[in-house]
Design a protein around this motif. Structure first.
Motif, PDB file in Angstrom:
ATOM      1  N   SER A 203       0.798  -1.047   0.004  1.00  0.00           N
ATOM      2  CA  SER A 203       0.112  -0.091  -0.163  1.00  0.00           C
ATOM      3  C   SER A 203       0.830   1.267  -0.146  1.00  0.00           C
ATOM      4  CB  SER A 203      -0.920  -0.102   1.063  1.00  0.00           C
ATOM      5  OG  SER A 203      -1.655   1.156   1.304  1.00  0.00           O
ATOM      6  N   THR A 204       0.408   2.247  -0.903  1.00  0.00           N
ATOM      7  CA  THR A 204       1.126   3.558  -0.628  1.00  0.00           C
ATOM      8  C   THR A 204       0.532   4.555   0.571  1.00  0.00           C
ATOM      9  OG1 THR A 204      -0.353   4.702  -2.188  1.00  0.00           O
ATOM     10  CG2 THR A 204       1.260   3.479  -3.494  1.00  0.00           C
ATOM     11  N   TRP A 205       1.231   5.398   0.857  1.00  0.00           N
ATOM     12  CA  TRP A 205       0.582   6.216   1.630  1.00  0.00           C
ATOM     13  C   TRP A 205       0.772   7.808   1.251  1.00  0.00           C
ATOM     14  CZ3 TRP A 205       3.620   9.756   4.363  1.00  0.00           C
ATOM     15  CH2 TRP A 205       5.019   9.703   4.389  1.00  0.00           C
ATOM     16  N   GLY A 206       0.083   8.705   1.635  1.00  0.00           N
ATOM     17  CA  GLY A 206       0.283  10.219   1.430  1.00  0.00           C
ATOM     18  C   GLY A 206      -0.600  10.342  -0.097  1.00  0.00           C
ATOM     19  N   SER A 207      -0.671  11.610  -0.361  1.00  0.00           N
ATOM     20  CA  SER A 207      -1.833  11.875  -1.438  1.00  0.00           C
ATOM     21  C   SER A 207      -0.507  12.582  -2.770  1.00  0.00           C
ATOM     22  CB  SER A 207      -2.686  12.951  -0.731  1.00  0.00           C
ATOM     23  OG  SER A 207      -2.323  13.978  -0.302  1.00  0.00           O
ATOM     24  N   GLY A 208      -1.074  12.815  -3.693  1.00  0.00           N
ATOM     25  CA  GLY A 208      -0.397  13.480  -4.750  1.00  0.00           C
ATOM     26  C   GLY A 208       1.085  12.916  -4.947  1.00  0.00           C
ATOM     27  N   VAL A 209       1.283  11.762  -4.798  1.00  0.00           N
ATOM     28  CA  VAL A 209       2.664  11.071  -4.879  1.00  0.00           C
ATOM     29  C   VAL A 209       2.763  10.471  -6.347  1.00  0.00           C
ATOM     30  CG1 VAL A 209       4.134   9.473  -4.084  1.00  0.00           C
ATOM     31  CG2 VAL A 209       2.798  10.451  -2.569  1.00  0.00           C
ATOM     32  N   TRP A 210       3.688  11.278  -6.940  1.00  0.00           N
ATOM     33  CA  TRP A 210       3.935  10.866  -8.406  1.00  0.00           C
ATOM     34  C   TRP A 210       4.938   9.571  -8.594  1.00  0.00           C
ATOM     35  CZ3 TRP A 210       1.944  12.923 -12.606  1.00  0.00           C
ATOM     36  CH2 TRP A 210       1.189  14.067 -12.505  1.00  0.00           C
ATOM     37  N   ALA A 260       6.217   2.324 -14.293  1.00  0.00           N
ATOM     38  CA  ALA A 260       6.814   3.551 -13.783  1.00  0.00           C
ATOM     39  C   ALA A 260       7.370   3.130 -12.331  1.00  0.00           C
ATOM     40  CB  ALA A 260       5.765   4.784 -13.447  1.00  0.00           C
ATOM     41  N   TRP A 261       8.252   4.150 -11.836  1.00  0.00           N
ATOM     42  CA  TRP A 261       9.146   3.917 -10.617  1.00  0.00           C
ATOM     43  C   TRP A 261       8.510   4.623  -9.423  1.00  0.00           C
ATOM     44  CZ3 TRP A 261      13.267   0.494 -10.209  1.00  0.00           C
ATOM     45  CH2 TRP A 261      13.678   0.017 -11.429  1.00  0.00           C
ATOM     46  N   MET A 262       8.660   4.136  -8.268  1.00  0.00           N
ATOM     47  CA  MET A 262       8.213   4.965  -6.986  1.00  0.00           C
ATOM     48  C   MET A 262       9.313   4.711  -6.003  1.00  0.00           C
ATOM     49  SD  MET A 262       4.616   4.674  -4.801  1.00  0.00           S
ATOM     50  CE  MET A 262       4.273   5.851  -3.778  1.00  0.00           C
ATOM     51  N   THR A 263       9.586   6.013  -5.268  1.00  0.00           N
ATOM     52  CA  THR A 263      10.611   6.041  -4.211  1.00  0.00           C
ATOM     53  C   THR A 263      10.016   5.151  -2.896  1.00  0.00           C
ATOM     54  OG1 THR A 263      11.593   6.965  -2.557  1.00  0.00           O
ATOM     55  CG2 THR A 263       9.687   8.413  -3.628  1.00  0.00           C
ATOM     56  N   ASN A 264      10.545   4.153  -2.246  1.00  0.00           N
ATOM     57  CA  ASN A 264      10.222   3.171  -1.352  1.00  0.00           C
ATOM     58  C   ASN A 264       9.461   4.011  -0.088  1.00  0.00           C
ATOM     59  OD1 ASN A 264      10.577   1.368  -3.089  1.00  0.00           O
ATOM     60  ND2 ASN A 264      11.611  -0.014  -1.533  1.00  0.00           N
ATOM     61  N   ILE A 265       9.868   5.293  -0.021  1.00  0.00           N
ATOM     62  CA  ILE A 265       9.511   6.302   1.044  1.00  0.00           C
ATOM     63  C   ILE A 265       8.000   6.244   1.040  1.00  0.00           C
ATOM     64  CG2 ILE A 265       9.310   8.369   1.703  1.00  0.00           C
ATOM     65  CD1 ILE A 265      11.858   9.160   0.699  1.00  0.00           C
ATOM     66  N   TYR A 266       7.331   6.072  -0.037  1.00  0.00           N
ATOM     67  CA  TYR A 266       5.872   6.095   0.070  1.00  0.00           C
ATOM     68  C   TYR A 266       5.314   4.861   0.161  1.00  0.00           C
ATOM     69  CZ  TYR A 266       6.397  11.246   0.019  1.00  0.00           C
ATOM     70  OH  TYR A 266       6.909  12.433   0.204  1.00  0.00           O
ATOM     71  N   LEU A 267       5.933   3.726   0.237  1.00  0.00           N
ATOM     72  CA  LEU A 267       5.347   2.483   0.233  1.00  0.00           C
ATOM     73  C   LEU A 267       5.659   1.860   1.694  1.00  0.00           C
ATOM     74  CD1 LEU A 267       6.980   1.016  -3.114  1.00  0.00           C
ATOM     75  CD2 LEU A 267       4.566   1.288  -2.569  1.00  0.00           C
ATOM     76  N   ARG A 268       4.514   1.467   2.331  1.00  0.00           N
ATOM     77  CA  ARG A 268       4.445   1.007   3.540  1.00  0.00           C
ATOM     78  C   ARG A 268       5.255  -0.157   3.724  1.00  0.00           C
ATOM     79  NH1 ARG A 268       0.742   3.816   6.526  1.00  0.00           N
ATOM     80  NH2 ARG A 268      -0.899   4.893   5.377  1.00  0.00           N
ATOM     81  N   GLY A 269       6.259  -0.212   4.743  1.00  0.00           N
ATOM     82  CA  GLY A 269       7.144  -1.175   4.811  1.00  0.00           C
ATOM     83  C   GLY A 269       8.523  -0.610   5.115  1.00  0.00           C
ATOM     84  N   PRO A 270       9.399  -1.583   5.372  1.00  0.00           N
ATOM     85  CA  PRO A 270      10.816  -1.128   5.692  1.00  0.00           C
ATOM     86  C   PRO A 270      11.447  -0.542   4.263  1.00  0.00           C
ATOM     87  CG  PRO A 270      10.752  -3.496   5.355  1.00  0.00           C
ATOM     88  CD  PRO A 270       9.252  -3.139   5.401  1.00  0.00           C
ATOM     89  N   ALA A 271      12.489   0.142   4.389  1.00  0.00           N
ATOM     90  CA  ALA A 271      13.370   0.807   3.372  1.00  0.00           C
ATOM     91  C   ALA A 271      13.437  -0.267   2.099  1.00  0.00           C
ATOM     92  CB  ALA A 271      14.873   1.313   3.765  1.00  0.00           C
ATOM     93  N   TRP A 272      13.852  -1.569   2.416  1.00  0.00           N
ATOM     94  CA  TRP A 272      14.068  -2.390   1.496  1.00  0.00           C
ATOM     95  C   TRP A 272      12.924  -3.383   1.437  1.00  0.00           C
ATOM     96  CZ3 TRP A 272      16.872  -2.977  -2.741  1.00  0.00           C
ATOM     97  CH2 TRP A 272      17.022  -4.216  -3.430  1.00  0.00           C
TER      98      TRP A 272
END
Length: 280
Positions: A203-210, A260-272
């Motif tokens: 799951s992602t978190w936040g809003s307007g995350v590209w 597309a790619w997404m930084t893991n910052i906005y994916l719920r879970g650990p950094a990896w």
């Protein structure tokens, strides 16, 4: 003597064969709403039947219709960009994505496609995807067709086969069967997976995350999540280091449904992310 109509029919069939289209005798009537080709799954055929039942009932297009707490027709809203929508708040019906949501909820007994057209097209429940270059040849009844751009998909419809689709098209009209519009804004199609979904889901978190075309903040934008969204992750890798919302991470994940790619910052879970392989 050979009748002129027979000659015309034969010439038309020969021309259709030369152009790669079916002969005119194979075309369905304009109001024929049903699966028009074999091969669809039972669930997809049930989705077509549910949408076609609304066509037969004369259900209206209503802007925002079909997006209530549960799938089904709702009263619409006035679209500030469309004067024809002035009566939509008085009409019980669907907009394009509301119809798709309703059809697949009736087909599966679950609200699996809740959201607007872009959320439905980018769903993690895609069993297969098709580009505009592939045309209609690989499509089956029940597949979803989308129009717009990667960051703004503005319309979605359900394929019937034989170049036809069922859609909620625009304010002032009722739900209808139409010819598929393979114009410049046609974005592609997908086949809905109504059973178990394969691949790691997060799951992602936040809003307007590209999401980005490459794992870099300066890369072309693809799509922005309006809110928390379930996504399928194919792989992850170390790339540009990003600091945002109090977190720093250099891991990016590839989301195949968005290409597309997404930084893991906005994916719920650990950094990896656990259970996700490294990208080759």
């Amino acid at each position: 003597m050979i009748r002129r109509t027979l000659i015309t029919g034969v010439l038309g069939a020969l021309l259709a064969l030369l152009l790669g289209a079916p002969p005119t005798t194979a075309l369905a009537p304009a109001d024929d709403c049903r699966p028009l080709a074999p091969g669809a799954s039972p669930a997809a055929e049930r989705a077509v039947a549910a949408a076609c039942a609304e066509v037969a009932a004369g259900t209206w297009y209503t802007w925002g219709g079909g997006h209530g707490p549960q799938p089904g027709p709702t009263y619409g809203q006035v679209d500030p960009e469309d004067p024809a929508s002035e009566h939509d708040p008085e009409r019980l019906g669907f907009d394009c994505s509301g119809l798709v949501r309703h059809a697949y909820a009736r087909a599966t007994g679950q609200d699996i496609l809740n959201g607007v057209a872009s959320a439905q097209y980018y769903t993690h429940r895609a069993a297969e995807r098709f580009t505009p270059d592939q045309g209609l040849a690989p499509l089956l009844p029940g597949d979803l067709l989308a129009w717009g751009s990667s960051d703004h998909l503005r319309h979605i419809a359900i394929y019937l086969g034989a170049g036809r689709m069922v859609e909620a098209r625009q304010s002032g009209t009722r739900l209808m069967v139409s010819d598929v519009r393979l114009n410049a804004s046609y974005f592609g199609a997908l086949r809905v997976e109504t059973g178990p979904v394969s691949g790691p889901l997060f799951s992602t978190w936040g809003s307007g995350v590209w999401t980005k075309a490459e794992p870099a903040t300066a890369a072309r934008r693809v799509y922005a999540f309006p809110g928390p969204t379930t996504v399928r992750v194919r792989c992850q890798k170390h790339a540009e280091r990003v600091t945002s919302d109090g977190y720093t991470n250099d891991v990016w994940s590839y989301l195949p449904d968005y290409r597309a790619w997404m930084t893991n910052i906005y994916l719920r879970g650990p950094a990896w992310l656990p259970g996700v392989p490294a990208c080759p």
